[in-house]
Scaffold this active site. Structure first.
Site, short mmCIF file in Angstrom:
data_model
loop_
_atom_site.label_atom_id
_atom_site.label_comp_id
_atom_site.label_asym_id
_atom_site.label_seq_id
_atom_site.Cartn_x
_atom_site.Cartn_y
_atom_site.Cartn_z
N GLN A 169 3.05 -15.46 1.51
CA GLN A 169 3.14 -16.79 0.94
C GLN A 169 4.70 -16.91 0.35
O GLN A 169 5.18 -17.84 0.44
CB GLN A 169 2.30 -17.28 -0.33
CG GLN A 169 0.79 -17.46 0.39
CD GLN A 169 0.09 -18.02 -0.98
OE1 GLN A 169 0.19 -17.51 -2.08
NE2 GLN A 169 -1.22 -18.72 -0.74
N GLY A 229 14.91 -9.75 6.65
CA GLY A 229 15.00 -8.28 6.13
C GLY A 229 16.14 -7.45 6.55
O GLY A 229 17.40 -7.98 6.81
N GLU A 233 38.17 -29.04 5.45
CA GLU A 233 38.01 -30.60 5.32
C GLU A 233 37.83 -30.55 3.92
O GLU A 233 36.97 -31.74 3.43
CB GLU A 233 36.64 -31.18 6.04
CG GLU A 233 37.21 -31.94 7.28
CD GLU A 233 37.48 -31.19 8.47
OE1 GLU A 233 38.13 -29.95 8.38
OE2 GLU A 233 37.49 -31.70 9.60
#
Length: 386
Positions: free
Chosen positions: A280, A340, A364
């Site tokens: 998760q 990683g 810019e």
């Protein structure tokens, strides 16, 4: 452009970028050069002139159409877009925003075909975001102008055929006033280009210093003719505003690629006998990047529509460039984290894009300059010094 024609152009560029350019990214990185065959294909596809009006030989895309094309160009090494970015962007727009009709007819068809490469010569060692300190000068000598000074970090200058040089023509004018733009051929006597810069990223996109020592140009080299004298900063500001929307779209294209690289890696990389896509915390990184990407894409499209409609050509471009250049930095950082240790290794796409993305927050107009523009637009006179 007719929507069906635009769809065909975008589809062909997408195919070219993903099938022809992406496989050569490491070669471009190693050799610091775009292969000649890719350059030829870019010219044949009209990529050197997609913002230049059709009457001058370009594709004539408006900004809303342009950013959709740039989304595709941003998917690969930014060195590809840099090949023709100055022709379509800040250099070509000097002509579109400020040139006489004679100057447009003389130069724009050559820019659109790619037979001529143009550079934008504004930045100096001590004058970047603030043109008030610009020291390059142009003085009258009979009917000619004589230019002296030096420019720094000038994109495409090693291969430029013409450089839009900004010089101070009225030394008594305060701040950004008294500046003019000049069309200076790169082979003009007294103009020299230094060695290519060695940069953190964006290898294959060439920049260098430009030196001007008593460079003599005729009166018709002033962009806009007599009406263009001392009007250079206004021209530059318009070019930079358009360029900010363009760069924001580039950042969105790169974010798209970085998300795709992260998703592909997370699906295949195993940890503990299962793909890291099941974790998760990895899902959270990818979700944040996908959200950033989608927000940037929507913001670019809305800003482009407002630009084309004339509703906002100042604060909107500053805001979208600020958000998207910062956004792609976050997405690149997360992509390295998802990968990683592999993400820190040379030869891995996300490591290269991590370095490439860093420049978008500088050119810019830096992120800090965009903040000033945005804030002053909102606050008005209350934000300005007496």
């Amino acid at each position: 452009m007719d929507p069906a024609d635009l769809a065909d152009v975008i589809a062909s560029v997408r195919e070219f970028v993903r099938n022809e350019v992406v496989p050569l990214e490491e070669r471009i990185e190693e050799r610091d050069e775009i292969p000649a065959d890719l350059v030829r294909q870019c010219k044949s596809m009209g990529l050197y002139g997609f913002t230049i009006p059709e009457q001058y030989g370009g594709l004539g895309l408006d900004v809303t159409e342009e950013v959709q094309l740039v989304f595709e160009l941003g998917y690969t090494t930014p060195a590809l877009r840099s090949l023709f970015g100055t022709n379509n962007g800040i250099a070509g727009h000097v002509l579109l925003e400020g040139a006489t009709e004679e100057q447009k007819k003389a130069w724009l068809p050559w820019l659109a075909s790619g037979e001529v490469t143009a550079s934008f010569g504004l930045t100096e060692a001590d004058a970047g975001s603030d043109p008030a300190t610009l020291t390059t000068t142009a003085r009258r000598d009979g009917s000619d102008w004589v230019i002296n000074g030096a420019k720094r970090y000038i994109t495409n200058s090693p291969v430029a055929d013409v450089i839009m040089v900004f010089a101070r023509t009225n030394p008594d004018a305060p701040g950004s006033r008294g500046i003019s733009a000049f069309l200076v051929p790169a082979d003009a006597a007294g103009l020299s280009v230094g060695p290519k810069d060695s940069k953190m990223g964006q290898r294959g996109a060439w920049t260098a210093d430009v030196h001007l020592d008593d460079v003599r140009v005729p009166a018709d080299a002033v962009v806009g003719g007599e009406a263009g004298i001392d009007n250079g900063f206004r021209i530059a500001a318009k070019c930079l505003a358009h360029g900010r929307v363009h760069i924001a779209a580039m950042c969105v294209g790169m974010a798209n690629r970085l998300v795709d690289e992260s998703v592909a890696f997370a699906r295949t990389r195993q940890a503990g006998g299962k793909p890291i896509a099941r974790f998760q915390l990895v899902q959270g990184l990818i979700a944040d990047s996908m959200t950033d990407y989608r927000a940037g894409r929507a913001m670019v499209l809305e800003t482009a529509r407002d630009y084309d409609a004339g509703r906002d050509k100042i604060a909107g471009p500053a805001a979208v460039k600020y958000f998207c250049s910062e956004m792609v930095g976050r997405v690149a950082d997360r992509a390295v984290q998802v990968h990683g240790g592999a993400g820190y290794m040379a030869g891995v796409a996300v490591e290269r894009f991590y370095r490439d993305a860093r420049l978008f927050r500088i050119y810019e107009g830096t992120s800090q300059i965009q903040q000033v523009i945005i804030a002053r637009s909102a606050l008005g006179d209350a934000a300005r010094a007496d």
